[in-house]
Design a protein around this motif. Structure first.
Motif, PDB file in Angstrom:
ATOM      1  N   GLU A  35       0.554  -1.297  -0.039  1.00  0.00           N
ATOM      2  CA  GLU A  35       0.182   0.159  -0.007  1.00  0.00           C
ATOM      3  C   GLU A  35       0.892   1.218   0.112  1.00  0.00           C
ATOM      4  O   GLU A  35       1.901   1.365   0.668  1.00  0.00           O
ATOM      5  CB  GLU A  35      -0.979   0.051   1.124  1.00  0.00           C
TER       6      GLU A  35
ATOM      7  N   ASP B  80       0.267   4.789   1.007  1.00  0.00           N
ATOM      8  CA  ASP B  80      -0.659   5.891   1.898  1.00  0.00           C
ATOM      9  C   ASP B  80      -0.144   6.561   2.666  1.00  0.00           C
ATOM     10  O   ASP B  80       1.048   6.861   2.704  1.00  0.00           O
ATOM     11  CB  ASP B  80      -1.868   4.529   2.584  1.00  0.00           C
TER      12      ASP B  80
ATOM     13  N   ALA C 181      -1.276  -2.981  -4.003  1.00  0.00           N
ATOM     14  CA  ALA C 181      -2.811  -3.010  -3.596  1.00  0.00           C
ATOM     15  C   ALA C 181      -3.715  -2.046  -3.508  1.00  0.00           C
ATOM     16  O   ALA C 181      -4.752  -2.128  -3.702  1.00  0.00           O
ATOM     17  CB  ALA C 181      -2.748  -4.074  -2.413  1.00  0.00           C
ATOM     18  N   PHE C 182      -3.022  -0.837  -2.898  1.00  0.00           N
ATOM     19  CA  PHE C 182      -3.772   0.305  -2.714  1.00  0.00           C
ATOM     20  C   PHE C 182      -3.078   1.570  -2.886  1.00  0.00           C
ATOM     21  O   PHE C 182      -1.662   1.590  -2.428  1.00  0.00           O
ATOM     22  CB  PHE C 182      -4.414   0.197  -1.290  1.00  0.00           C
TER      23      PHE C 182
ATOM     24  N   ASP D  16      -3.629   5.902  -2.120  1.00  0.00           N
ATOM     25  CA  ASP D  16      -4.684   6.844  -1.554  1.00  0.00           C
ATOM     26  C   ASP D  16      -4.013   8.176  -2.257  1.00  0.00           C
ATOM     27  O   ASP D  16      -3.022   8.208  -2.719  1.00  0.00           O
ATOM     28  CB  ASP D  16      -4.757   7.073  -0.121  1.00  0.00           C
TER      29      ASP D  16
ATOM     30  N   SER E 191      -3.593  -1.880 -13.565  1.00  0.00           N
ATOM     31  CA  SER E 191      -4.951  -1.942 -12.855  1.00  0.00           C
ATOM     32  C   SER E 191      -5.957  -0.891 -13.388  1.00  0.00           C
ATOM     33  O   SER E 191      -5.662   0.209 -13.427  1.00  0.00           O
ATOM     34  CB  SER E 191      -4.285  -1.760 -11.540  1.00  0.00           C
TER      35      SER E 191
ATOM     36  N   GLU F  24      -8.533  -0.124 -11.990  1.00  0.00           N
ATOM     37  CA  GLU F  24      -8.806   0.731 -10.842  1.00  0.00           C
ATOM     38  C   GLU F  24      -7.960   1.643 -10.690  1.00  0.00           C
ATOM     39  O   GLU F  24      -8.173   3.062 -10.621  1.00  0.00           O
ATOM     40  CB  GLU F  24      -8.900  -0.004  -9.412  1.00  0.00           C
TER      41      GLU F  24
END
Length: 134
Positions: free
Chosen positions: A31, A33, A63-64, A66, A93, A95
């Motif tokens: 991540e 973030d 995976a993530f 922000d 991705s 997303e």
């Protein structure tokens, strides 16, 4: 975060006699973030501190991400450009691509679905003889 340095790839920002610079590939995982961004930003600042940085960030294992992570990517892009270098993102991705479009950053980055062919051909494992860590 793993890092590989490639053999020199031609980087034409100055016309005739342009210098040949190595590309640095950084594979990011997990991540990006508020908690991980400061450490990542510090590392990317180091990698973009030289003249003409050529940086490839492989985001496929991420995976993530922000808004803080997007800020780190923007800062890295701006630092690379200010030093007549470039930043390329590797992301497949949908997303992540949607996130870039939604935030108005769709055209701000050079995003590719896989590592650029010259970079793949020239990858040297991190810590290989003759290669120092950046």
């Amino acid at each position: 975060m793993s890092e590989n340095h490639t053999k020199p790839e031609e980087h034409r920002s100055g016309g005739e006699g342009a210098r040949v610079r190595p590309a640095t590939v950084v594979a990011l995982r997990g991540e990006i973030d508020l908690l991980t961004a400061p450490g990542l930003a510090a590392r990317l600042d180091t990698l973009t501190s030289r003249p003409h940085p050529d940086l490839v960030l492989d985001l496929r294992p991420v995976a993530f991400i922000d808004c803080t992570g997007l800020g780190v990517l923007c800062r890295t892009r701006n630092r690379a450009r200010a030093r007549q270098g470039r930043l390329r993102l590797v992301a497949d991705s949908e997303e992540f691509l949607r996130l870039l479009r939604t935030t108005g950053l769709g055209g701000a980055f050079d995003v590719q679905p896989g590592l650029p062919a010259p970079v793949v051909e020239a990858l040297v494992p991190a810590g290989a003889p003759g290669e120092g860590a950046a």
